[in-house]
Design a protein around this motif. Structure first.
Motif, PDB file in Angstrom:
ATOM      1  N   THR A 216      12.736  88.006   8.452  1.00 35.61           N
ATOM      2  CA  THR A 216      12.237  87.984   7.070  1.00 35.61           C
ATOM      3  C   THR A 216      10.800  87.381   7.354  1.00 35.61           C
ATOM      4  OG1 THR A 216      13.303  85.688   6.960  1.00 35.61           O
ATOM      5  CG2 THR A 216      14.365  87.531   6.323  1.00 35.61           C
ATOM      6  N   GLY A 217      10.174  87.462   6.257  1.00 34.11           N
ATOM      7  CA  GLY A 217       8.627  86.649   6.119  1.00 34.11           C
ATOM      8  C   GLY A 217       8.069  87.471   4.879  1.00 34.11           C
ATOM      9  N   PRO A 218       6.871  86.708   4.710  1.00 39.07           N
ATOM     10  CA  PRO A 218       6.138  87.120   3.421  1.00 39.07           C
ATOM     11  C   PRO A 218       5.578  88.597   3.566  1.00 39.07           C
ATOM     12  CG  PRO A 218       4.929  85.447   4.882  1.00 39.07           C
ATOM     13  CD  PRO A 218       6.224  85.832   5.379  1.00 39.07           C
ATOM     14  N   ASP A 219       5.220  89.107   2.535  1.00 37.08           N
ATOM     15  CA  ASP A 219       4.804  90.511   2.613  1.00 37.08           C
ATOM     16  C   ASP A 219       3.123  90.511   3.175  1.00 37.08           C
ATOM     17  OD1 ASP A 219       4.332  92.975   2.385  1.00 37.08           O
ATOM     18  OD2 ASP A 219       3.973  92.893   0.104  1.00 37.08           O
ATOM     19  N   ASP A 220       2.918  90.196   4.155  1.00 32.82           N
ATOM     20  CA  ASP A 220       1.630  90.060   4.912  1.00 32.82           C
ATOM     21  C   ASP A 220       1.636  90.429   6.362  1.00 32.82           C
ATOM     22  OD1 ASP A 220       2.567  88.006   6.224  1.00 32.82           O
ATOM     23  OD2 ASP A 220       1.275  86.340   5.116  1.00 32.82           O
ATOM     24  N   ALA A 221       0.629  90.625   6.866  1.00 28.20           N
ATOM     25  CA  ALA A 221       0.508  90.945   8.397  1.00 28.20           C
ATOM     26  C   ALA A 221       1.330  90.069   9.198  1.00 28.20           C
ATOM     27  CB  ALA A 221      -1.037  90.844   8.794  1.00 28.20           C
ATOM     28  N   THR A 222       1.572  88.895   9.015  1.00 30.90           N
ATOM     29  CA  THR A 222       2.424  88.256  10.064  1.00 30.90           C
ATOM     30  C   THR A 222       3.880  88.865  10.279  1.00 30.90           C
ATOM     31  OG1 THR A 222       3.183  86.600   8.188  1.00 30.90           O
ATOM     32  CG2 THR A 222       1.287  86.049   9.691  1.00 30.90           C
ATOM     33  N   PHE A 223       4.368  89.411   8.991  1.00 37.01           N
ATOM     34  CA  PHE A 223       5.753  89.984   9.056  1.00 37.01           C
ATOM     35  C   PHE A 223       5.783  91.224   9.888  1.00 37.01           C
ATOM     36  CE2 PHE A 223       8.931  93.020   7.678  1.00 37.01           C
ATOM     37  CZ  PHE A 223       9.799  92.167   7.919  1.00 37.01           C
ATOM     38  N   CYS A 224       4.439  91.862   9.755  1.00 36.56           N
ATOM     39  CA  CYS A 224       4.288  93.291  10.602  1.00 36.56           C
ATOM     40  C   CYS A 224       4.170  92.945  12.075  1.00 36.56           C
ATOM     41  CB  CYS A 224       3.246  94.049  10.153  1.00 36.56           C
ATOM     42  SG  CYS A 224       3.431  94.755   8.534  1.00 36.56           S
ATOM     43  N   HIS A 225       3.585  91.692  12.225  1.00 33.87           N
ATOM     44  CA  HIS A 225       3.226  91.321  13.577  1.00 33.87           C
ATOM     45  C   HIS A 225       4.750  91.034  14.316  1.00 33.87           C
ATOM     46  CE1 HIS A 225      -0.793  91.781  14.291  1.00 33.87           C
ATOM     47  NE2 HIS A 225      -1.119  91.285  13.090  1.00 33.87           N
ATOM     48  N   LYS A 226       5.662  90.183  13.544  1.00 36.74           N
ATOM     49  CA  LYS A 226       6.839  89.880  13.928  1.00 36.74           C
ATOM     50  C   LYS A 226       7.835  90.772  14.219  1.00 36.74           C
ATOM     51  CE  LYS A 226       8.461  86.361  11.470  1.00 36.74           C
ATOM     52  NZ  LYS A 226       9.465  85.720  10.546  1.00 36.74           N
ATOM     53  N   VAL A 227       7.884  91.717  13.586  1.00 41.46           N
ATOM     54  CA  VAL A 227       8.511  93.239  13.711  1.00 41.46           C
ATOM     55  C   VAL A 227       7.932  93.904  14.818  1.00 41.46           C
ATOM     56  CG1 VAL A 227       9.250  95.227  12.775  1.00 41.46           C
ATOM     57  CG2 VAL A 227       9.222  93.521  11.476  1.00 41.46           C
ATOM     58  N   THR A 228       6.705  93.930  15.050  1.00 40.60           N
ATOM     59  CA  THR A 228       6.019  94.782  16.277  1.00 40.60           C
ATOM     60  C   THR A 228       6.418  93.896  17.586  1.00 40.60           C
ATOM     61  OG1 THR A 228       4.286  95.425  14.896  1.00 40.60           O
ATOM     62  CG2 THR A 228       3.584  95.424  17.155  1.00 40.60           C
ATOM     63  N   ALA A 229       6.309  92.638  17.346  1.00 36.35           N
ATOM     64  CA  ALA A 229       6.641  91.700  18.711  1.00 36.35           C
ATOM     65  C   ALA A 229       7.885  92.175  19.263  1.00 36.35           C
ATOM     66  CB  ALA A 229       6.618  90.475  18.594  1.00 36.35           C
ATOM     67  N   ALA A 230       8.959  92.040  18.094  1.00 37.35           N
ATOM     68  CA  ALA A 230      10.362  92.405  18.700  1.00 37.35           C
ATOM     69  C   ALA A 230      10.448  93.858  19.083  1.00 37.35           C
ATOM     70  CB  ALA A 230      11.402  92.331  17.257  1.00 37.35           C
ATOM     71  N   LEU A 231       9.693  94.870  18.575  1.00 37.21           N
ATOM     72  CA  LEU A 231       9.703  96.177  19.137  1.00 37.21           C
ATOM     73  C   LEU A 231       9.430  96.326  20.425  1.00 37.21           C
ATOM     74  CD1 LEU A 231       8.570  98.076  15.946  1.00 37.21           C
ATOM     75  CD2 LEU A 231      11.009  98.088  16.923  1.00 37.21           C
ATOM     76  N   ASN A 232       8.214  95.422  20.747  1.00 34.53           N
ATOM     77  CA  ASN A 232       7.540  95.622  22.090  1.00 34.53           C
ATOM     78  C   ASN A 232       8.542  94.666  23.251  1.00 34.53           C
ATOM     79  OD1 ASN A 232       5.114  96.988  22.389  1.00 34.53           O
ATOM     80  ND2 ASN A 232       4.827  96.032  20.448  1.00 34.53           N
ATOM     81  N   LYS A 233       9.491  93.907  22.813  1.00 36.17           N
ATOM     82  CA  LYS A 233      10.334  93.305  23.651  1.00 36.17           C
ATOM     83  C   LYS A 233      11.837  94.189  23.877  1.00 36.17           C
ATOM     84  CE  LYS A 233       9.091  88.507  22.778  1.00 36.17           C
ATOM     85  NZ  LYS A 233       9.645  87.081  22.439  1.00 36.17           N
ATOM     86  N   GLY A 234      12.010  95.322  23.182  1.00 35.50           N
ATOM     87  CA  GLY A 234      12.847  96.393  23.071  1.00 35.50           C
ATOM     88  C   GLY A 234      13.810  96.360  22.394  1.00 35.50           C
ATOM     89  N   TRP A 235      13.510  95.707  20.986  1.00 37.55           N
ATOM     90  CA  TRP A 235      14.503  95.539  19.807  1.00 37.55           C
ATOM     91  C   TRP A 235      14.165  96.844  19.225  1.00 37.55           C
ATOM     92  CZ3 TRP A 235      17.917  91.768  18.509  1.00 37.55           C
ATOM     93  CH2 TRP A 235      18.059  90.703  19.112  1.00 37.55           C
ATOM     94  N   HIS A 236      15.270  97.358  18.367  1.00 36.31           N
ATOM     95  CA  HIS A 236      15.295  98.633  17.701  1.00 36.31           C
ATOM     96  C   HIS A 236      15.225  98.373  16.220  1.00 36.31           C
ATOM     97  CE1 HIS A 236      14.963 100.982  21.403  1.00 36.31           C
ATOM     98  NE2 HIS A 236      15.929 100.106  21.612  1.00 36.31           N
ATOM     99  N   LEU A 237      14.812  98.988  15.289  1.00 40.65           N
ATOM    100  CA  LEU A 237      14.888  98.970  13.889  1.00 40.65           C
ATOM    101  C   LEU A 237      16.481  99.317  13.446  1.00 40.65           C
ATOM    102  CD1 LEU A 237      11.748 100.543  12.360  1.00 40.65           C
ATOM    103  CD2 LEU A 237      12.164  98.033  12.921  1.00 40.65           C
TER     104      LEU A 237
END
Length: 68
Positions: free
Chosen positions: A8-29
């Motif tokens: 979870t996070g605010p509707d800003d770039a930090t949330f997108c970066h948090k999800v992107t970091a997880a995807l790059n560690k092998g997590w899936h939506l």
């Protein structure tokens, strides 16, 4: 083991970066993202469920999900 997190996070770039970091560690939506208004903070918040399969490991209640 199968892992689950809900980011979870605010509707800003930090949330997108948090999800992107997880995807790059092998997590899936998992499912659709959520979006809602936080009355207390007077701002929009985002949420996204994530899952990850880790072979050869056993889940324990003290597993720190962010380490994976």
């Amino acid at each position: 083991m199968k892992l689950y997190r809900f980011l979870t996070g605010p509707d800003d770039a930090t949330f997108c970066h948090k999800v992107t970091a997880a995807l790059n560690k092998g997590w899936h939506l998992f499912g659709s993202p959520t979006y809602g208004f936080d009355q207390e903070a007077k701002s929009m918040r985002c949420g996204q469920a994530m899952v990850k399969d880790v072979e050869g490991q056993e889940y324990m209640p003290d597993t720190k999900l962010s380490d994976w």
